[in-house]
Structures are given as C-alpha cells and as structure tokens.
Design an enzyme around this catalytic site. Sequence first.
Site, PDB file in Angstrom:
ATOM      1  CB  SER A   1      -0.949  -0.074   1.203  1.00 38.16           C
ATOM      2  OG  SER A   1      -1.932   0.894   1.140  1.00 38.16           O
TER       3      SER A   1
ATOM      4  CG  ASP B   1      -7.556  -2.355  -2.891  1.00 35.51           C
ATOM      5  OD1 ASP B   1      -8.105  -1.454  -2.229  1.00 35.51           O
ATOM      6  OD2 ASP B   1      -6.368  -2.673  -2.750  1.00 35.51           O
TER       7      ASP B   1
ATOM      8  CG  HIS C   1      -6.171  -1.724   0.662  1.00 27.60           C
ATOM      9  ND1 HIS C   1      -5.558  -1.425  -0.546  1.00 27.60           N
ATOM     10  CD2 HIS C   1      -5.417  -1.120   1.620  1.00 27.60           C
ATOM     11  CE1 HIS C   1      -4.497  -0.652  -0.310  1.00 27.60           C
ATOM     12  NE2 HIS C   1      -4.388  -0.465   0.991  1.00 27.60           N
TER      13      HIS C   1
HETATM   14  C1  MLT Z   1      -1.521   5.824  -0.105  1.00 27.14           C
HETATM   15  O1  MLT Z   1      -1.942   6.780   0.488  1.00 27.14           O
HETATM   16  O2  MLT Z   1      -0.329   5.609  -0.324  1.00 27.14           O
HETATM   17  C2  MLT Z   1      -2.554   4.891  -0.610  1.00 27.14           C
HETATM   18  O3  MLT Z   1      -3.765   5.530  -0.681  1.00 27.14           O
HETATM   19  C3  MLT Z   1      -2.721   3.670   0.170  1.00 27.14           C
HETATM   20  C4  MLT Z   1      -2.734   3.889   1.651  1.00 27.14           C
HETATM   21  O4  MLT Z   1      -3.796   4.109   2.251  1.00 27.14           O
HETATM   22  O5  MLT Z   1      -1.685   3.794   2.244  1.00 27.14           O
END
Ligand code: MLT
Length: 203
Positions: free
Chosen positions: A102, A152, A183
């Site tokens: 992520s 996701d 996710h």
């Molecule tokens: C980010 O902010 O990098 C992506 O949206 C995924 C997350 O929630 O970390």
Amino acid sequence: MKHIFKPGKDESKPVLLLLHGTGGNEQDLIPLADIIDPEAPVLSVRGNVLEHGMPRFFRRLAEGVFDEEDLVFRTRELHDFLDEAAQKYGFDRGNIVAVGYSNGANIAGSLLFHFGKVLKGAILHHPMVPRRGIDLPDLHGLNIFIGAGTNDPICPPTESEDLGALLGGAGAEVHFHWEQYGHQLTYSEVERAAEWYKATFHD
Ligand code: MLT
C-alpha cells in the site's frame, strides 16, 4: 529513518527492503521476509510522516490524492537513507529488492519513477501510480511483482494496471497477480509473491 536491520544468514542474498502501509511500522512486514527468503538480510523502515498519529512514507491531501512535493522530498530522503544504510551495515547498495504494501508500495514505486534502477526488483502489494505525467527513467533489467485485489476500494484495479503499464513501458519485467478480495494483504498473495521471488532471483 527509524528502522530494523537484520543481517542475513547468506550475505550474498538481496537485501529485502520492507516498507509498511499507512498506520504500520517497521515490525509489520518482518514475517513476509521470512516467507520470501529466510536467509536474506532485512532492512525494514518506518515512514517519517505522521497522519493523525499513523506513520506513512509521504503526505497525502486526501485518500488516493498525494502531496507531490512531499512525495518527491520523501522519495529522496528514502533514497539517501539507503545509501547511508548500505555504508553503515556493509551491504551491496545495488542488491536491494523492495517489498512494499500500500503506501509502502507507493514509495517503492516512486523510487523507481524518480531514481530508476536503484532497486534490483520490487514486490508491490496493492500499489497505485505514485505520480502521473512524468517521463520514467530506463527500467530494463528490473523485475517487478504487482499483487492487487479486484475489489480493492483504496487501490482501484486500474491504478495497479496503470502502474504496471508505466513500469513495463519503461522496460521493466512486470508480473501481475490478482486476488478476488479488497485492500487486505492475503496469505495466498504473499505466497505467490514468494514463488515469483524464488523463480526470479534464485533459479
Ligand atoms: C496511499 O496513500 O499511499 C494509498 O492511498 C494507500 C494507503 O492508504 O496507504
């Protein structure tokens, strides 16, 4: 940067650079390294940005909307940290494979977008396109695994697809694995990543 370094049982193995998701820390992905390669050295880093107390690797303005200025600054910060860590711990700077989930996958992608072949490869779990509208450096010779979920809501499938297309367009070998989930990082996705890793870097 706050981090954990674990020397490997086999120092010739690529160093696994672990990059957590939003709200995680440098402990989170240690179990993944054991599944991917229990003999590899491990460098697990904590993101320097806090969002309501949750560590991240760069700021965002809203969910999925990144603060580009901070993204570029933090990407350089991580890049410089890798140089320092290689010196301090005596590992080969050219032998790092990132494993990110992520937000951690997004900063790993950003390293490739901005600095090219500073990684030997990357396992990107549920990544997005870190930045659009820039020319990518040459990525020939780089091996990348992208794991993503067809349902996701945080990292929509098109984001991972676009990222794969951009990296592939710059010359990287991109391997996709899709899960029918959201996710969350599932065990089966981690297992597929580990199989890909073994086939790509050991066989
Ligand atoms: C980010 O902010 O990098 C992506 O949206 C995924 C997350 O929630 O970390």
